[in-house]
Design an enzyme around this catalytic site. Structure first.
Site, PDB file in Angstrom:
ATOM      1  CE  LYS A 175      66.392 -61.294 -30.383  1.00 32.93           C
ATOM      2  NZ  LYS A 175      66.639 -61.967 -29.062  1.00 32.93           N
ATOM      3  CD  GLU A 251      54.129 -71.085 -33.950  1.00 27.79           C
ATOM      4  OE1 GLU A 251      53.204 -71.097 -33.102  1.00 27.79           O
ATOM      5  OE2 GLU A 251      55.268 -71.486 -33.713  1.00 27.79           O
ATOM      6  CB  CYS A 285      53.432 -73.075 -29.426  1.00 22.80           C
ATOM      7  SG  CYS A 285      54.177 -73.458 -31.019  1.00 22.80           S
ATOM      8  CD  GLU A 382      51.882 -71.674 -25.213  1.00 22.39           C
ATOM      9  OE1 GLU A 382      52.074 -72.447 -26.178  1.00 22.39           O
ATOM     10  OE2 GLU A 382      52.437 -70.569 -25.118  1.00 22.39           O
TER      11      GLU A 382
END
Length: 478
Positions: A175, A251, A285, A382
């Site tokens: 997906k 992750e 990331c 982030e």
């Protein structure tokens, strides 16, 4: 753009969504519609699982060499189309052409690496010390994998999951992110030509991500879920996976520190930060998020780094002279802009950039902030954009404590001329990966992943294939 694949890919066939639903994919550089893509439903998700179930036993029965040769062919065909793939990445993601080409090459390497790892699924034979029984241990394909990928690396995050799954003998349903589904759809003709049988890889674009992924995780045929994305969404998927004890590979988010010690090579550290911060426009990331510079070298470091940032050209990523393309969407751009305004309002000094340009496209300029206060929002979350937030430190114990003071633990970066100091500090950093005098840690041959709230499991390396395998042990005597 013509000839883009825009349907669901299920069981080797292209089809519309069961309810006819679609969604638009935009070009972040000019906000025009690139393509209208089929939006999969729960019914379509079940069709994907049906196709994967039918393909599982024949694919798992192939010899490791057969699977490896198909992956090797996929690498070769993918490599032949690097220019085409890189252009598509830029069109739907916005990143500069150089970044897109770097991603395309990186993505291809996962097929080559796992073509080689497919034949190295190792077990062992031993004798139990107490009973004398013979112990035979080997790895088996875990079963159907559900793969959920993000928009920041539309090619590489797909191949990093597809490669090890296929090498292990598992079929998958992928997906892709709704912002960037086109690259994964464009991969399917390549895999077909490479010899991947129908049903082994299925692609399910959908705006109803929670519904379709949740339905698949509730199906007992699914044995692995591999997700790359935010920690917030990762937690929800872990809850969903728990009901059927689906094996998770997560992750998740990061908040990477970048430490410049007093004895660091200033030019090398500035170059390293350019990679750690500006690779993929900072939309990663692994991007350096909290930058700690020893007070004694702050002035020369800031000067060197700011000059490099100022030299970058911003614009449409299809222009080969452009270094900084568009961010992926308005939400990401606006969040980056908020972080900068928040930091300045709280006392940070704006050294470069910081002004959102007018006109179409989700652009934000390379920006440098110094003296960023501890309560700035950009230090807790982030940034995911081309903004460098710098602070200073004086004591190594202090900076290690500050670096570790986060719920995340994906990657850290460290620059020092003393390798003994570097190794000692690296071991004290609570992160799954450390770049020691390097601004880049991602490598198909290495186990990529984090600790704490940054995830579970590893991708890449030998460990990546283990995420799609189960260990079986046979006890016997002779």
């Amino acid at each position: 753009m013509k000839n883009l694949k825009n349907q669901l890919y299920i069981g080797g066939e292209w089809r519309d969504a069961s309810d006819g639903g679609t969604f638009d994919v935009l070009n972040p550089a000019d906000e025009t519609v690139l393509s209208t893509v089929a939006s999969g439903t729960v019914e379509d998700a079940m069709a994907c699982l049906d196709a994967a179930e039918a393909a599982f036993k024949p694919w798992a029965a192939k010899s490791p060499r057969e699977r490896g040769e198909i992956l090797r062919r996929a690498f070769e065909l993918f490599t032949d189309k690097l220019d085409e793939i890189a252009r598509l990445i830029t069109l739907e993601n916005g990143k500069a052409g150089s970044d897109a080409m770097g991603e395309a090459k990186y993505a291809a390497e996962f097929f080559r690496w796992y073509a080689e790892e497919a034949v190295r699924s190792e077990g062992y034979l031993g004798m139990a010390p107490s009973s004398g029984a013979r112990l035979m241990v080997h790895q088996k394909p875990a079963g159907i994998g559900v793969l959920v990928t993000p928009w920041n690396y539309p090619a590489a995050m797909g191949t990093r999951k597809i490669g090890p799954a296929l090498a292990a003998g598992c079929p998958v349903v992928l997906k892709p992110a709704s912002e960037t589904p086109l690259t994964m759809l464009a991969l399917m003709p390549i895999l077909e030509e490479a010899g991947v049988p129908p049903g082994v890889v299925n692609i399910l674009p959908s705006r109803s991500s929670g519904a379709v992924v949740g339905a698949m995780l509730a199906d007992p045929r699914v044995r692995v879920v591999s997700f790359t994305g935010s920690t917030e969404v990762g937690r929800k998927l872990l809850h969903a996976a728990a009901d059927n004890v689906v094996k998770p590979a997560m992750e998740l988010g990061g908040n990477a520190p970048f430490i410049v010690c007093k004895d660091a090579d200033i030019e090398a550290a500035a170059d390293g930060l350019m990679v750690a911060k500006m690779r993929n426009l900072g939309e990663a990331c692994t991007a350096a998020n909290r930058i700690y510079v020893h007070r004694d070298v702050e002035a020369p470091f800031v000067e060197a780094f700011t000059a490099k940032m100022a030299a970058l050209k911003i614009g449409n990523g299809l222009d080969e002279s452009v270094d900084v393309g568009a961010l992926v969407n308005a939400e990401t751009r606006d969040k980056v802009d908020f972080f900068v305004r928040d930091a300045v309002d709280k006392g940070a000094t704006l050294r470069l950039g910081g002004t959102r340009p007018n006109g179409p496209g989700y652009f934000y300029p390379p920006t440098v902030l110094t003296g960023v206060p501890d309560d700035a929002a950009c230090l807790r979350d982030e940034i995911f954009g081309p903004v460098a937030a710098l602070q200073t430190f004086e004591d190594e114990d202090e900076v290690i404590a500050r670096a570790n003071h986060t719920e995340y633990g994906l990657v850290a970066y460290l620059y020092t001329a003393d390798m003994a100091r570097g190794m000692g500090l690296a071991e004290r950093l609570e992160f799954g990966m450390v770049g020691l005098n390097r601004g880049l840690v991602s490598d198909p041959a290495a186990p990529f992943g984090g600790v704490k709230q940054s995830g579970l499991g590893r991708e890449g390396g030998k460990e990546g294939m283990l995420e799609f395998q189960e260990t079986q042990y046979i006890s016997t005597e002779w």
